[in-house]
Design a protein around this motif. Structure first.
Motif, short mmCIF file in Angstrom:
data_model
loop_
_atom_site.label_atom_id
_atom_site.label_comp_id
_atom_site.label_asym_id
_atom_site.label_seq_id
_atom_site.Cartn_x
_atom_site.Cartn_y
_atom_site.Cartn_z
N ASN A 22 0.83 -1.20 0.00
CA ASN A 22 0.00 0.00 0.00
C ASN A 22 0.87 1.26 0.00
OD1 ASN A 22 -1.34 2.13 2.04
ND2 ASN A 22 -2.98 1.09 0.96
N GLY A 23 1.82 1.32 0.95
CA GLY A 23 2.68 2.50 1.07
C GLY A 23 3.54 2.72 -0.15
N LEU A 24 4.13 1.63 -0.67
CA LEU A 24 5.00 1.74 -1.85
C LEU A 24 4.21 2.21 -3.07
CD1 LEU A 24 7.73 1.37 -3.22
CD2 LEU A 24 7.21 -1.06 -3.49
N SER A 25 3.01 1.66 -3.27
CA SER A 25 2.21 2.06 -4.44
C SER A 25 1.79 3.53 -4.35
CB SER A 25 0.98 1.15 -4.60
OG SER A 25 0.14 1.22 -3.48
N LEU A 26 1.49 4.00 -3.13
CA LEU A 26 1.13 5.42 -2.94
C LEU A 26 2.29 6.34 -3.29
CD1 LEU A 26 -0.91 5.37 0.40
CD2 LEU A 26 -1.74 6.21 -1.80
N ILE A 27 3.49 5.98 -2.84
CA ILE A 27 4.68 6.79 -3.14
C ILE A 27 4.94 6.82 -4.64
CG2 ILE A 27 7.21 6.87 -2.87
CD1 ILE A 27 5.65 7.93 -0.41
N MET A 28 4.85 5.64 -5.29
CA MET A 28 5.10 5.57 -6.73
C MET A 28 4.07 6.36 -7.52
SD MET A 28 6.58 1.69 -7.18
CE MET A 28 6.92 1.90 -8.94
N ASN A 45 -6.80 -0.05 3.74
CA ASN A 45 -5.67 0.29 2.87
C ASN A 45 -6.15 0.50 1.43
OD1 ASN A 45 -3.99 -0.05 5.07
ND2 ASN A 45 -3.48 -2.16 4.57
N ILE A 46 -7.05 -0.38 0.98
CA ILE A 46 -7.62 -0.27 -0.38
C ILE A 46 -8.40 1.04 -0.51
CG2 ILE A 46 -9.30 -1.30 -1.99
CD1 ILE A 46 -6.95 -3.15 -1.85
N ASP A 47 -9.16 1.38 0.53
CA ASP A 47 -9.93 2.64 0.50
C ASP A 47 -9.00 3.84 0.32
OD1 ASP A 47 -12.24 1.21 0.87
OD2 ASP A 47 -12.35 1.57 3.04
N ARG A 48 -7.83 3.81 1.00
CA ARG A 48 -6.85 4.92 0.88
C ARG A 48 -6.34 5.02 -0.56
NH1 ARG A 48 -5.47 4.02 6.32
NH2 ARG A 48 -4.28 2.17 5.82
N LEU A 49 -6.11 3.85 -1.18
CA LEU A 49 -5.61 3.83 -2.56
C LEU A 49 -6.65 4.38 -3.53
CD1 LEU A 49 -3.90 0.32 -2.54
CD2 LEU A 49 -2.77 2.53 -2.33
N LYS A 51 -8.96 6.53 -2.91
CA LYS A 51 -9.02 8.00 -2.74
C LYS A 51 -7.92 8.69 -3.54
CE LYS A 51 -11.22 8.19 1.79
NZ LYS A 51 -10.95 8.19 3.22
N ASN A 52 -6.80 7.97 -3.72
CA ASN A 52 -5.67 8.50 -4.49
C ASN A 52 -5.76 8.12 -5.98
OD1 ASN A 52 -3.33 9.86 -2.75
ND2 ASN A 52 -4.42 8.35 -1.50
N LYS A 53 -6.97 7.68 -6.37
CA LYS A 53 -7.26 7.36 -7.79
C LYS A 53 -6.35 6.25 -8.35
CE LYS A 53 -9.49 11.71 -9.01
NZ LYS A 53 -9.70 12.23 -7.67
N ILE A 54 -6.04 5.27 -7.50
CA ILE A 54 -5.31 4.09 -7.97
C ILE A 54 -6.34 3.02 -8.32
CG2 ILE A 54 -3.75 2.21 -7.25
CD1 ILE A 54 -2.19 4.30 -5.60
N LYS A 55 -6.20 2.45 -9.51
CA LYS A 55 -7.15 1.45 -10.01
C LYS A 55 -6.97 0.14 -9.22
CE LYS A 55 -8.73 -0.57 -14.38
NZ LYS A 55 -8.43 -0.68 -15.82
N ILE A 56 -8.08 -0.37 -8.69
CA ILE A 56 -8.04 -1.58 -7.86
C ILE A 56 -8.97 -2.65 -8.43
CG2 ILE A 56 -8.50 -2.53 -5.54
CD1 ILE A 56 -6.15 -0.56 -5.54
N PHE A 57 -8.44 -3.88 -8.47
CA PHE A 57 -9.26 -5.05 -8.82
C PHE A 57 -9.45 -5.89 -7.55
CE2 PHE A 57 -6.63 -4.00 -12.52
CZ PHE A 57 -7.57 -3.93 -13.54
#
Length: 464
Positions: A22-28, A45-49, A51-57
């Motif tokens: 989670n942390g690494l993907s947010l930084i990248m 953690n998925i909810d945080r991602l 919010k940062n507009k990261i595509k989740i499956f």
């Protein structure tokens, strides 16, 4: 810092809901990389991602990696994962989390925190000290910092404070300017064949610290002490309650609200320094050592005594590290991540020292069958400072192993070896029923484990 690097790449994280991924993907994402990922269930953690507009499956399926060009895989992912199989079939480059982390931080000045226990808290304490300076580091942690409401933050400076996880050996690839080794314990033996293999990797990690950097090693730990004999270039400082420590902890006070200690610093060729009355809003000797590691690094890179003391005193804590969640009939309920015998003992020692007159009830959910099998005796001896243990079923974490012993006999071993009362529960409903019938007055109840026990503890107010 927006970058054009790897602009055409789509980087897919398998197991993106884990705290480290989670942390690494947010930084990248913050650095400008095109990031996506998958996991089996939704979580915070998925909810945080999202919010940062990261595509989740949600769910692991072949089609999730149709457009992916690079794969990052969590150490929790098994070889039979359909996305991992498909990635290999497509001949995509596959990196462990630690390898990708090493690439991302290869151009920064890194303070790397590693060790079997205490990594997350130590990383967070360092971040707390740095937050009081004008240095604005990138932070990549293995837990959610209460001050950030996140496990990661992209900074504007060329400093990075990060936790490196030893579970799959990839931590040795993370380049460090300064490094901390908190302790070395019998952990992740599903990956390492022996303690000797684990120690060899830590020696390699310490030896990689450059001449202009430094390692900080806690010599209160037996295994750390053994390591030092095998390190030829003495480019390290030591810390601990051992009087031989160069950052020597003394005059310790442990109270309910805070812990306090002095730090005597004696370094070769330098003037002796004494930092008096360092206060931390944390319990336990383990947290005094973690704070000392953070103070030692901060002092070495030139942060003032005043800022170090302020950063530690105003530390806001980390999620799932002895967090109070509610009070019921005068009993305080806490949530903690302790899932290894050493961690359980340290937490209980700290609580017993501060809350001498309170009855301590530990709600324990063992995490992983492999860990329980490997450390069965050690677990049975780790609850001596508790009065009662409520034992939950094992959280298997995807392992398809047989327990190989009678769980009721394991419960009896805990009762005998730790001299505690013990009750077995099967789920959060039985736990709630037990608490409703038996818990009242000035007691401390601590939920412990790395699985679903945190959710059980947090749902209790609704069930009782």
């Amino acid at each position: 810092m927006k970058i054009e690097l790897a602009k055409t790449e789509i980087i897919h994280f398998i197991g993106i809901g884990g705290i480290g991924m989670n942390g690494l993907s947010l930084i990248m994402k913050g650095m400008g990389f095109n990031v996506q990922g998958s996991d089996i269930i939704n979580n915070k953690n998925i909810d945080r991602l999202k919010k940062n507009k990261i595509k989740i499956f949600i769910g692991h399926k072949k089609k999730n990696i149709e457009k992916a060009t690079i794969i990052v895989v969590s150490s929790a992912i098994k070889k039979n994962n359909p996305e991992l199989i498909q990635a290999k079939k497509k001949q995509l480059p596959v990196y462990k989390r630690g390898e990708m982390l090493a690439h991302i931080v290869s151009l920064t000045k890194n303070i790397v925190v590693t060790g079997s226990h205490g990594k997350t808290t130590t990383t967070s304490l360092l971040a707390g000290i740095f937050s009081k300076t004008k240095l604005d580091p990138t932070i990549i942690n293995g837990g959610v910092l209460n001050s950030l409401k996140n496990s990661a933050k992209l900074g504007k400076s060329d400093w990075c404070i990060l936790e490196a996880d030893e579970s799959d050996g990839s931590f040795v690839q993370v380049p460090s300017t300064y490094s901390i080794v908190t302790n070395i314990d019998r952990e992740h033996m599903d990956y390492y064949n022996s303690m000797n293999d684990l120690k060899k990797l830590f020696i390699k990690f310490i030896n990689k610290v450059p001449s202009f950097g430094k390692s900080f090693i806690c010599i209160d730990d037996k295994n750390n002490n053994e390591l030092l004999k095998n390190i030829k270039i003495k480019n390290y400082y030591t810390y601990g309650t051992n009087p031989k420590s160069q950052f020597y902890i003394n005059n310790i006070k442990q109270l309910k609200e805070f812990s306090e200690f002095d730090l005597s610093i004696k370094l070769p060729g330098k003037k002796n320094i004494l930092i008096k009355k360092i206060k931390i809003p944390l319990l336990g000797m383990h947290n005094i050592r973690n704070s000392t590691a953070a103070a030692a690094v901060a002092s070495t890179i030139g942060i003032s005594k005043k800022i170090i003391k302020q950063g530690l005193k105003e530390f806001k804590g980390v999620e799932r590290r002895f967090n109070k969640i509610f009070t019921y009939r005068e009993t305080s309920f806490y949530d903690d991540y302790a899932h290894h015998p050493t961690e359980i003992k340290e937490v209980l020692n700290g609580v017993k020292t501060a809350y001498k007159d309170n009855e301590i009830i530990c709600v324990f959910q063992p995490h992983r069958i492999s860990r329980l099998k490997d450390l069965k005796k050690e677990f049975s001896l780790s609850f001596k400072k508790a009065d009662t243990v409520i034992l939950c079923p094992v959280y298997v974490a995807g392992e398809k192993l047989k327990l190989g012993f009678n769980y009721n006999n394991f419960a009896k071993d805990i009762m005998k070896n730790s001299r505690v009362k013990l009750f077995l529960v099967n789920d959060e409903y039985q736990l709630a029923k037990f608490i409703k019938s038996n818990i009242y007055g000035k007691k401390i109840v601590i939920g412990m484990g790395a699985g679903s026990i945190s959710s059980w503890m947090r749902v209790l107010p609704k069930l009782i």
